[in-house]
Scaffold this motif. Sequence first.
Motif, PDB file in Angstrom:
ATOM      1  N   UNK A 291       0.832  -1.203   0.000  1.00  0.00           N
ATOM      2  CA  UNK A 291       0.000   0.000   0.000  1.00  0.00           C
ATOM      3  C   UNK A 291       0.870   1.258   0.000  1.00  0.00           C
ATOM      4  N   UNK A 292       1.995   1.216   0.709  1.00  0.00           N
ATOM      5  CA  UNK A 292       2.917   2.348   0.721  1.00  0.00           C
ATOM      6  C   UNK A 292       3.472   2.600  -0.681  1.00  0.00           C
TER       7      UNK A 292
ATOM      8  N   UNK B 267       2.082   1.776  -3.465  1.00  0.00           N
ATOM      9  CA  UNK B 267       0.982   2.293  -4.277  1.00  0.00           C
ATOM     10  C   UNK B 267       0.766   3.780  -4.051  1.00  0.00           C
ATOM     11  N   UNK B 268       0.835   4.193  -2.795  1.00  0.00           N
ATOM     12  CA  UNK B 268       0.674   5.619  -2.476  1.00  0.00           C
ATOM     13  C   UNK B 268       1.790   6.442  -3.113  1.00  0.00           C
ATOM     14  N   UNK B 269       3.026   5.968  -2.991  1.00  0.00           N
ATOM     15  CA  UNK B 269       4.167   6.680  -3.567  1.00  0.00           C
ATOM     16  C   UNK B 269       4.028   6.791  -5.084  1.00  0.00           C
ATOM     17  N   UNK B 270       3.603   5.702  -5.720  1.00  0.00           N
ATOM     18  CA  UNK B 270       3.431   5.718  -7.172  1.00  0.00           C
ATOM     19  C   UNK B 270       2.347   6.721  -7.560  1.00  0.00           C
ATOM     20  N   UNK B 271       1.269   6.756  -6.789  1.00  0.00           N
ATOM     21  CA  UNK B 271       0.188   7.710  -7.061  1.00  0.00           C
ATOM     22  C   UNK B 271       0.662   9.151  -6.915  1.00  0.00           C
ATOM     23  N   UNK B 272       1.454   9.414  -5.874  1.00  0.00           N
ATOM     24  CA  UNK B 272       1.981  10.766  -5.662  1.00  0.00           C
ATOM     25  C   UNK B 272       2.891  11.175  -6.819  1.00  0.00           C
ATOM     26  N   UNK B 273       3.734  10.273  -7.237  1.00  0.00           N
ATOM     27  CA  UNK B 273       4.657  10.595  -8.333  1.00  0.00           C
ATOM     28  C   UNK B 273       3.906  10.794  -9.639  1.00  0.00           C
ATOM     29  N   UNK B 274       2.838  10.035  -9.841  1.00  0.00           N
ATOM     30  CA  UNK B 274       2.025  10.204 -11.043  1.00  0.00           C
ATOM     31  C   UNK B 274       1.364  11.579 -11.046  1.00  0.00           C
TER      32      UNK B 274
END
Length: 109
Positions: free
Chosen positions: A5-6, A8-15
């Motif tokens: 989940x962490x 996933x969150x990081x990937x979402x922020x970078x996107x």
Amino acid sequence: MGVASYAGEKAGEQLQQLQVQAQKLADEMVQRGELSAEEANKFVDDLVKKAQQPVVEEETPPKQKEPRRIEISEEGESSSEDSKQTEDADRLRSQVEALKEELNRLQKE
């Protein structure tokens, strides 16, 4: 589960950061007349789509299903390569011994 989940969150922020940066770049290009508004939107959409695609990993060689076989020979057995090396070593030892004897003989004269 926490790590996934962490990540996933990081990937979402970078996107999101990528999308904001792409939009800023597109807006600047529109202001300079390098792109139309429609081209800028398409540019941003294409960048975001590319960023969302999964990364293709390099092909790794297939893993062996069983360990590689190692051939163990008896002590008395030796390969032809080993016996050739042994013969070469013995021949060189004999030559060294003969040279030592000749050197001793010459020193005595």
